[in-house]
Scaffold this active site. Structure first.
Site, short mmCIF file in Angstrom:
data_model
loop_
_atom_site.label_atom_id
_atom_site.label_comp_id
_atom_site.label_asym_id
_atom_site.label_seq_id
_atom_site.Cartn_x
_atom_site.Cartn_y
_atom_site.Cartn_z
N HIS A 48 0.85 -1.19 0.00
CA HIS A 48 0.00 0.00 0.00
C HIS A 48 0.89 1.24 0.00
CE1 HIS A 48 -3.86 -1.88 1.93
NE2 HIS A 48 -4.04 -1.69 0.63
N CYS A 71 -2.16 2.66 9.15
CA CYS A 71 -3.11 1.61 8.79
C CYS A 71 -4.27 1.54 9.77
CB CYS A 71 -2.42 0.25 8.74
SG CYS A 71 -1.29 0.04 7.34
#
Length: 257
Positions: free
Chosen positions: A156, A250
């Protein structure tokens, strides 16, 4: 933020996940709670999303979508194991007064979409589909800069780029193609370049309010770089959450008003 009530490593969908490595949910919850208390101590508001049984990765709230101004974009996940999170985060967005917008193509929220000033840096290569980027730009009414990731450890964008304020970022060049590195250098010639030791503990997975930068405590070199530029690093230990491939950012879906 979503409490890690059901957190576990039950499958492996990124290189950080090892189903043979036990996870201590008690420790994970204590570390997560410390992160929440850190935000509160810095003066931030923290809303909680109700965790759903059977969705062990839901603790990684950043992936649930992207919320900026009056727009709430809900994630469309690549892996079926996480698909149910989309409904949970859409329900939360609705409860907050938003009308969630979906994309036709895969997007994994703030995992791959990072706002810098009046633009959005958008990652692709492992999770978010680059074809979603025009959809996202249209929905958010903001320019989107597409950046290709090539190292699966940095699956990511928020594992390889840290947004520090409206003009300043830090990043780990080897996570990107040469073309993406050139784009980042052109846009942010004064960006902080972070070394491997800090990148490999997900040191770039941070949340910054423009002064305080909450980051993994193991990223000591990056913390020193931040201090030199006048930022105030605030280290937190999220070692149990790292087993699932996530850290500070996250676990945090930022809401830009």
């Amino acid at each position: 933020m979503t409490p890690p009530t059901h957190y576990a490593v039950e499958y492996a969908i990124n290189p950080w996940m090892d189903t043979s490595t036990p996870v201590d949910v008690r420790v994970a919850h204590a570390q997560w709670e410390n992160l929440r208390q850190t935000y509160l101590a810095l003066g931030h508001r923290v809303d909680l999303v109700e965790p759903v049984p059977g969705l062990p990765d839901m603790v990684y709230a950043a992936n649930g979508g992207f919320v900026a101004h009056d727009i709430a974009l809900v994630a469309r996940f690549r892996f079926p194991e996480r698909a149910g999170e989309s409904r949970a985060y859409a329900d939360w967005m609705s409860s907050m007064g938003y009308q969630p917008i979906s994309t036709r193509h895969i997007n994994e929220g703030q995992g791959d979409l990072l706002m810098v000033g009046e633009m959005v840096l958008a990652g692709y290569g492992f999770r978010t589909d680059v074809r979603a980027h025009p959809e996202i730009s249209a929905a958010l009414r903001m320019p989107v800069v597409s950046l290709e990731l090539i190292d699966p450890r940095f699956y990511h964008l928020d594992t390889a780029v840290a947004v520090l304020d409206d003009r300043t970022i830090a990043y780990y060049p080897p996570a990107f193609t040469e073309a993406a590195q050139q784009q980042l250098h052109a846009l942010f010639p004064d960006a902080i370049v972070v070394g491997s030791a800090d990148a490999y503990v997900l040191g770039l997975n941070v949340v910054s309010d423009g002064l305080h930068v909450v980051l993994p405590s193991a990223a000591t070199g990056f913390a020193a770089q931040l201090r030199e530029l006048g930022f105030e690093p605030v280290g937190v230990d999220l070692s149990e959450l790292l087993k699932g491939g996530g850290s500070v950012k996250c676990c945090t879906l930022e809401v830009f008003t």
